[in-house]
Structures are given as C-alpha cells and as structure tokens.
Design a protein around this motif. Structure first.
Motif, short mmCIF file in Angstrom:
data_model
loop_
_atom_site.label_atom_id
_atom_site.label_comp_id
_atom_site.label_asym_id
_atom_site.label_seq_id
_atom_site.Cartn_x
_atom_site.Cartn_y
_atom_site.Cartn_z
N GLU A 1 0.82 -1.19 0.00
CA GLU A 1 0.00 0.00 0.00
C GLU A 1 0.87 1.26 0.00
O GLU A 1 2.02 1.24 0.43
CB GLU A 1 -0.92 0.00 1.23
CG GLU A 1 -1.96 -1.10 1.21
CD GLU A 1 -2.94 -0.98 2.36
OE1 GLU A 1 -3.92 -1.75 2.38
OE2 GLU A 1 -2.74 -0.12 3.23
N ARG A 2 0.28 2.33 -0.46
CA ARG A 2 0.95 3.63 -0.40
C ARG A 2 1.18 4.02 1.05
O ARG A 2 0.33 3.79 1.91
CB ARG A 2 0.06 4.67 -1.07
CG ARG A 2 0.65 6.08 -1.13
CD ARG A 2 -0.38 7.04 -1.69
NE ARG A 2 -1.49 7.23 -0.78
CZ ARG A 2 -2.69 7.64 -1.15
NH1 ARG A 2 -2.95 7.86 -2.44
NH2 ARG A 2 -3.66 7.82 -0.27
N GLU A 3 2.32 4.61 1.31
CA GLU A 3 2.58 5.11 2.67
C GLU A 3 3.20 6.50 2.60
O GLU A 3 3.96 6.82 1.68
CB GLU A 3 3.51 4.16 3.44
CG GLU A 3 4.84 3.88 2.80
CD GLU A 3 5.63 2.82 3.55
OE1 GLU A 3 5.02 1.97 4.23
OE2 GLU A 3 6.88 2.84 3.45
N GLU A 4 2.86 7.30 3.56
CA GLU A 4 3.42 8.65 3.63
C GLU A 4 4.81 8.57 4.23
O GLU A 4 5.03 7.90 5.22
CB GLU A 4 2.54 9.56 4.47
CG GLU A 4 3.04 10.98 4.57
CD GLU A 4 2.19 11.85 5.48
OE1 GLU A 4 1.01 11.52 5.68
OE2 GLU A 4 2.71 12.85 6.00
N VAL A 5 5.73 9.27 3.61
CA VAL A 5 7.11 9.28 4.08
C VAL A 5 7.41 10.53 4.90
O VAL A 5 7.99 10.46 5.99
CB VAL A 5 8.09 9.20 2.89
CG1 VAL A 5 9.53 9.28 3.37
CG2 VAL A 5 7.84 7.93 2.09
N SER A 6 7.00 11.66 4.37
CA SER A 6 7.31 12.92 5.04
C SER A 6 6.38 14.00 4.51
O SER A 6 5.83 13.88 3.42
CB SER A 6 8.78 13.30 4.78
OG SER A 6 9.13 14.47 5.47
N CYS A 7 6.22 15.04 5.31
CA CYS A 7 5.35 16.14 4.93
C CYS A 7 5.95 17.44 5.43
O CYS A 7 6.57 17.47 6.50
CB CYS A 7 3.96 15.93 5.53
SG CYS A 7 2.78 17.27 5.23
N ILE A 8 5.77 18.51 4.66
CA ILE A 8 6.19 19.82 5.10
C ILE A 8 5.07 20.80 4.79
O ILE A 8 4.48 20.77 3.70
CB ILE A 8 7.51 20.26 4.43
CG1 ILE A 8 7.98 21.60 5.00
CG2 ILE A 8 7.39 20.34 2.91
CD1 ILE A 8 9.42 21.95 4.63
N ASP B 1 2.95 26.73 7.85
CA ASP B 1 3.52 26.98 9.19
C ASP B 1 4.86 26.30 9.41
O ASP B 1 5.35 26.25 10.53
CB ASP B 1 2.53 26.56 10.27
CG ASP B 1 2.24 25.06 10.26
OD1 ASP B 1 1.32 24.63 10.98
OD2 ASP B 1 2.93 24.30 9.54
N SER B 2 5.44 25.74 8.33
CA SER B 2 6.78 25.13 8.38
C SER B 2 6.85 23.83 9.18
O SER B 2 7.94 23.34 9.44
CB SER B 2 7.82 26.12 8.92
OG SER B 2 7.88 27.27 8.12
N THR B 3 5.73 23.28 9.55
CA THR B 3 5.72 21.99 10.23
C THR B 3 6.31 20.91 9.33
O THR B 3 6.07 20.89 8.12
CB THR B 3 4.29 21.58 10.61
OG1 THR B 3 3.73 22.56 11.47
CG2 THR B 3 4.27 20.23 11.30
N LYS B 4 7.10 20.02 9.94
CA LYS B 4 7.65 18.89 9.21
C LYS B 4 7.30 17.60 9.96
O LYS B 4 7.39 17.57 11.18
CB LYS B 4 9.17 18.99 9.07
CG LYS B 4 9.65 20.22 8.33
CD LYS B 4 11.17 20.26 8.30
CE LYS B 4 11.66 21.54 7.63
NZ LYS B 4 13.15 21.60 7.58
N THR B 5 6.95 16.59 9.24
CA THR B 5 6.69 15.29 9.86
C THR B 5 7.38 14.20 9.05
O THR B 5 7.62 14.35 7.84
CB THR B 5 5.18 14.98 9.92
OG1 THR B 5 4.65 14.95 8.60
CG2 THR B 5 4.43 16.01 10.75
#
Length: 125
Positions: A44-51, A55-59
């Motif tokens: 399945e698709r998976e999220e790796v990272s987000c910006i 508000d400059s949040t990074k995950t």
C-alpha cells in the motif's frame, strides 16, 4: 494547469543517498502542505514525510526519522527530500502530493487534492 513533477530517483547502493525534487506549479504553493509518499510493488501507499509551507511543520514516518530530510524552497515552488543511509526497504516509487489544508498530520493524505507522477528509487543490497 496544476503540475507536480517529481524527479531525482535512481539506483543506489545501500548506505547511499539520493535527493528527490517535487516541482510545483498552478496552485498557491505557499499555502499548501506537500508530502512525499511511496509505494512498493504489492504494497500500500505510505506517507514518508510532509512539510507545511503554511507553518513550516515537518513530519516523518518513523523509519525515515534521522535519515531523510524534507525542505521547501518557496522561491522555486519546489520541495526536496534528501534521503541518506538508504536501505533496500526504501525501494519504491516515490511521488508527491499537495494538501489544500496546509497542515501535516496523521491523515494528511485525505487533504491531498493534487498528485504528481512518481520517480523510482531502487536501493541495492
């Protein structure tokens, strides 16, 4: 016309590095959150990272923490994913998505209204 153009994939040995780019156009880049996702064959698709450009949040997903770094250049409407210490398990098609809410959170993919095409990352052991 909205475009999300991912590039930078390739073949690399385990322990190596790649930098992916996601070039965006046609929407208000500065108010969106941009995420990198990946999908391996049969998985399945998976999220790796987000910006969040809002508000400059990074995950980062747990397996990417400490190895991957996401960044955004709003002057170029481009988001980068620097991937270091790559592992064979990182092999997948990587693609980016733009989320209208501007927020990075657990269900960020529900906000994605623009998707880009993928770039293949292959990590050999």
């Amino acid at each position: 016309e909205v475009q999300l153009q991912a590039s930078g994939g390739g073949l690399v040995q385990a322990g190596g590095s790649l930098r992916l780019s996601c070039a965006a156009s046609g929407f208000a880049f500065g108010t969106y959150a941009i995420g990198w996702f990946r999908q391996a064959p049969g998985q399945e698709r998976e999220e790796v990272s987000c910006i969040s450009n809002y508000d400059s949040t990074k995950t980062y997903r747990h397996s990417a923490k400490g190895r991957f770094t996401i960044s955004s250049d709003t002057s170029k409407n481009t988001v980068y994913l620097q991937m270091d210490s790559l592992e064979p398990e990182d092999t997948a098609v990587y693609f980016c998505g733009a989320g209208w809410s501007g927020a990075c959170y657990e269900d960020f993919d529900l906000d994605v209204n623009y998707w880009g095409q993928g770039t293949l990352v292959t990590v050999s052991s």
